[in-house]
Write a protein that holds these residues in place. Structure first.
Motif, mmCIF file in Angstrom:
data_model
loop_
_atom_site.group_PDB
_atom_site.id
_atom_site.type_symbol
_atom_site.label_atom_id
_atom_site.label_comp_id
_atom_site.label_asym_id
_atom_site.label_seq_id
_atom_site.Cartn_x
_atom_site.Cartn_y
_atom_site.Cartn_z
ATOM 1 N N ILE A 388 0.868 -1.174 0.000
ATOM 2 C CA ILE A 388 0.000 0.000 0.000
ATOM 3 C C ILE A 388 0.906 1.226 0.000
ATOM 4 O O ILE A 388 1.726 1.414 0.909
ATOM 5 N N GLU A 392 -1.164 7.040 -1.293
ATOM 6 C CA GLU A 392 -2.580 6.677 -1.307
ATOM 7 C C GLU A 392 -3.199 6.915 0.065
ATOM 8 O O GLU A 392 -4.319 7.399 0.181
ATOM 9 N N ILE A 393 -2.462 6.584 1.116
ATOM 10 C CA ILE A 393 -2.995 6.764 2.465
ATOM 11 C C ILE A 393 -3.037 8.239 2.822
ATOM 12 O O ILE A 393 -3.971 8.717 3.464
ATOM 13 N N TYR A 396 -5.977 10.609 2.428
ATOM 14 C CA TYR A 396 -7.094 10.562 3.360
ATOM 15 C C TYR A 396 -6.838 11.347 4.643
ATOM 16 O O TYR A 396 -7.677 11.396 5.528
ATOM 17 N N LEU A 397 -5.638 11.920 4.770
ATOM 18 C CA LEU A 397 -5.330 12.617 6.016
ATOM 19 C C LEU A 397 -5.368 14.118 5.789
ATOM 20 O O LEU A 397 -5.020 14.608 4.727
ATOM 21 N N ARG A 398 -5.747 14.816 6.831
ATOM 22 C CA ARG A 398 -5.838 16.270 6.728
ATOM 23 C C ARG A 398 -4.475 16.888 7.017
ATOM 24 O O ARG A 398 -3.756 16.443 7.910
ATOM 25 N N ALA B 159 -8.701 12.929 10.049
ATOM 26 C CA ALA B 159 -8.867 12.168 8.800
ATOM 27 C C ALA B 159 -9.980 12.784 7.978
ATOM 28 O O ALA B 159 -11.013 13.196 8.510
ATOM 29 N N LYS B 208 -5.697 -1.233 4.420
ATOM 30 C CA LYS B 208 -5.570 0.200 4.143
ATOM 31 C C LYS B 208 -6.112 1.021 5.306
ATOM 32 O O LYS B 208 -5.525 2.035 5.709
ATOM 33 N N ARG B 211 -3.604 1.071 7.951
ATOM 34 C CA ARG B 211 -2.502 1.992 7.637
ATOM 35 C C ARG B 211 -2.895 3.432 7.927
ATOM 36 O O ARG B 211 -2.092 4.230 8.407
ATOM 37 N N VAL B 212 -4.164 3.766 7.618
ATOM 38 C CA VAL B 212 -4.618 5.137 7.911
ATOM 39 C C VAL B 212 -4.532 5.389 9.405
ATOM 40 O O VAL B 212 -4.014 6.432 9.854
ATOM 41 N N LYS B 215 -0.985 5.895 10.413
ATOM 42 C CA LYS B 215 -0.434 7.193 10.037
ATOM 43 C C LYS B 215 -0.963 8.303 10.912
ATOM 44 O O LYS B 215 -0.365 9.374 11.003
ATOM 45 N N LEU B 216 -2.120 8.032 11.539
ATOM 46 C CA LEU B 216 -2.658 9.035 12.445
ATOM 47 C C LEU B 216 -1.973 8.986 13.795
ATOM 48 O O LEU B 216 -2.315 9.760 14.686
#
Lengths: 412, 310
Positions: A388, A392-393, A396-398, B159, B208, B211-212, B215-216
């Motif tokens: 991944i 791409e990730i 989705y983040l601000r 997010a 995915k 992963r989000v 990353k947070l």
């Protein structure tokens, strides 16, 4: 009871009240004959008053049932009385209710649901004895929401593993027509509108059977179909006087509700009848429309088997024709040839008289729906373990400025 | 309303010498052992079984038998078809239906069924059972444990693809575009992923989401990924008489037109719930494996074919 003055054995008047162990006895002091004994009682107060205690009060059966269960049972019995059900139904419904309430999934539900549970038990009992009771009736009697009733009914069926036979439409017709007010003369009903009950029931049954054969009943709510069939039958029994009466007016006069889908069912029934009329030899010369076809419903119903066969292209007949075409030597008789004439091809549907396939309305008028594409080759190559990418990730983040702006706007 | 099926119970009692009320018995047992009350073992070697006495059925005969008699029998055959597949013989259910009321077969009603050789008739042709239709998977629901406590407000703030309304539901609803799925992420670290069209897509999507969350800034892991439910759908391309189906398969079906237009069929083996509609569309749900959906459809297809006509 009054104690006798002399002893029947020896005639002496010396009677004494004595206790033998704990039992009171009236004994003759001279000969020892026992004249009267104390009764077996169950409560001290009753013994003191020398009264008998009734068996039902002494067994303590009522005390074993909880108040909730007693109330529920009374409710079930009241429902059975209101619906005028036979006594057997009442016993069965009460036993189902007791079984259900002991079940862990129903033991702790809200009181509203427990009342619905009682209604469900009555409903299941009726259906098992082929007594045509609709859910609508029970819901209106219990002032219940249909969705809640539906969920309670389905869970009851599953938990108690009850097999509930399907609703018989024939019985439903009779029961539903019983509630119509058009069979007796009344002040607000014009004379030509009153109809004979037996004739109406017979014709409505035939109409409902016709609807069932032409796929108008499967998957649909039964009551609107019966109402629409009743209206058409009623109109056809005396067309000159009744053709001007609208469906809504008919229902108002009969004292029944007009359910919203009934208009659509009426339209569908009329369409079927028009197609059948186009196949009836002596009606082919007339230009039929939905008003005039009503006059001939009697004839159409009488010959419905023949007319249905000719008016609608059945799929199996297509197969038989295909087989016949394959072997020209054994060509089917006149029937096959007639089919060739009446059933030119499924594609030709513009012509009014040409037969259409006998299918449910949802297949004849399919609603256009967005069909998601079948999974493409690239989709099926996904293994689930692909790498991944960070980008791409990150989409989705601000970003930090965005977060600040949101914090200020929403005051987290 | 007198469907053919409603008369089928009467067809059985005077005619059939076979015992119909033994649902656990397989076809072979019903044919050979019903009169001898033998144990319910299925003979796994079919080479010794003599099926030549079975009448050869013509096209219309077969269809009529399917609708009259075959439906009762298909109930018993449903469970046993998968066993037959193992031995490589596919027996067409229609040709094993009971003799027609108008043609009593005297040789079958004899008491010495498996012992005396019968008048040889055309043997049963084993046919493939495949319907040719493959149900398409529409939705997969899976769960995974991220194994760390999550701050849902924080996630919703940072997010873009998250929504969080604690008064309505106690989880963050997050969506990604590829594969197009939705996830419910709970404060305990558990996550539910829905909307994928295949098991692999579901797993990729769940990764995915993990992963989000990573990353947070949360130490998310990917433990105990499990597919909880699979939903498939297909179209048999002919209308179905639901009233007839519920009469014949009463203990599996629930058809309440007042509640829902479709028939709810609870298949026992495999444990799948099917929603069958009059248009011929079938929805299959409750599977943990893709093969269960395919197997369930192959089981229901012959039953539905029996209700094709009035």
């Amino acid at each position: 009871m009054a104690a006798p003055a002399v002893c029947p054995g020896c005639g002496s008047a010396a009677l004494v009240q004595d206790a033998h162990y704990a039992q009171q006895q009236l004994v003759c002091a001279a000969c020892g004959c026992v004249l009267a004994e104390g009764l077996l009682t169950t409560t001290y107060t009753d013994e003191e008053h020398l009264r008998e205690v009734a068996y039902s009060q002494s067994t303590g059966q009522k005390e074993q049932l909880s108040r909730c269960l007693q109330r529920g049972i009374r409710r079930v019995q009241d429902l059975c009385k209101v619906l005028q059900l036979p006594a057997v139904f009442e016993e069965t419904a009460v036993s189902y209710f007791q079984r259900a309430l002991q079940h862990p999934s129903f033991h702790a539900v809200s009181l509203e649901k427990k009342e619905l549970l009682g209604g469900c038990c009555v409903f299941v009992t009726c259906r098992q004895h082929n007594w045509p009771l609709t859910m609508g009736t029970i819901c209106s009697l219990l002032y219940a929401k249909q969705e809640l009733f539906a969920s309670v009914y389905l869970s009851l069926q599953k938990e108690l593993e009850l097999s509930v036979p399907a609703l018989s439409l024939a019985d439903l017709v009779k029961t539903h027509l019983n509630s119509f007010r058009l069979f007796q003369h009344a002040a607000d009903i014009p004379a030509p509108f009153v109809e004979d009950k037996e004739k109406m029931i017979t014709r409505t049954m035939q109409m409902v059977e016709l609807a069932s054969e032409t796929w108008l009943v499967t998957g649909r709510h039964p009551v609107p179909i019966v109402t629409a069939a009743a209206f058409l039958s009623w109109q056809s029994l005396q067309p000159p006087a009744r053709l001007t009466c609208t469906f809504a007016r008919f229902c108002k006069l009969a004292g029944v509700d007009l359910p919203p889908p009934a208009h659509l069912r009426l339209k569908e029934l009329l369409e079927i009848l028009l197609r059948m009329a186009s196949q009836l030899a002596w009606l082919r010369v007339f230009k039929m429309d939905k008003k005039t076809v009503v006059k001939h419903i009697g004839d159409l119903l009488q010959h419905r088997i023949f007319l249905l066969k000719n008016a609608f292209c059945r799929e199996d007949e297509e197969e038989q024709r295909a087989l016949a075409e394959g072997s020209p030597g054994s060509a089917p008789a006149a029937g096959g040839a007639a089919q060739e004439k009446d059933c030119p091809s499924k594609g030709k549907r513009q012509h009014e008289g040409s037969p259409r396939p006998l299918l449910p309305p949802c297949l004849i008028h399919p609603r256009k729906r967005l069909r998601t594409a079948a999974p493409s080759a690239s989709d099926s190559a996904i293994t689930g373990d692909e790498p991944i990418s960070d980008s791409e990730i990150e989409q989705y983040l601000r970003g930090p400025e965005e977060i600040q702006a949101f914090r200020r706007a929403k005051a987290w | 309303f007198k469907d053919d099926l409603s008369t089928s119970p009467q067809l059985f009692t005077p005619m059939s010498p076979y015992d119909v009320d033994l649902p656990t018995q397989t076809t072979e047992d019903v044919l050979f052992h019903s009169q001898f009350n033998q144990p319910k073992e299925l003979p796994t070697d079919f080479s010794s079984v003599d099926l030549s006495f079975l009448p050869d059925l013509t096209q219309d005969n077969k269809e009529q038998n399917l609708s009259d008699d075959g439906c009762e029998m298909q109930k018993e055959l449903d469970g046993s078809i998968s066993r037959y597949e193992d031995s490589g013989i596919f027996i067409d259910e229609s040709s094993l239906s009971y003799p027609d009321a108008s043609q009593p077969s005297p040789e079958i009603s004899g008491a010495c069924l498996p012992l005396t050789p019968m008048t040889p008739m055309t043997p049963v042709t084993p046919k493939s059972e495949s319907s040719g239709i493959v149900p398409q998977l529409q939705n997969i629901v899976s769960t995974v444990n991220l194994a760390c406590k999550l701050d849902l407000k924080n996630i919703a703030l940072r997010a873009r693809n998250a929504e969080y309304n604690p008064k309505r539901f106690a989880a963050v609803i997050m969506r990604i575009r590829e594969p197009r799925t939705t996830a419910l992420i709970f404060g305990s670290g558990k996550m539910v992923c829905t909307g994928a069209k295949s098991e692999e897509q579901s797993r990729l999507a769940a990764r995915k989401y993990a992963r989000v969350v990573q990353k947070l800034g949360f130490p998310a892991r990917f433990l105990d990924f499990k597919i909880q439910n699979m939903v498939g759908s297909c179209d048999v391309m002919f209308p179905i008489r639901l009233e007839g189906l519920v009469l014949a398969h009463q203990q599996f079906s629930s058809y309440e037109p007042e509640l829902f237009p479709g028939l709810i069929y609870r298949m026992v083996k495999p444990r799948i719930v099917l929603l069958i509609f009059v248009s011929g569309k079938v929805v299959l749900t409750g599977a943990k494996q893709r093969t269960e959906i395919y197997e369930a459809f192959e089981n229901i297809y012959p039953i539905l074919k029996g209700f094709k006509k009035a």
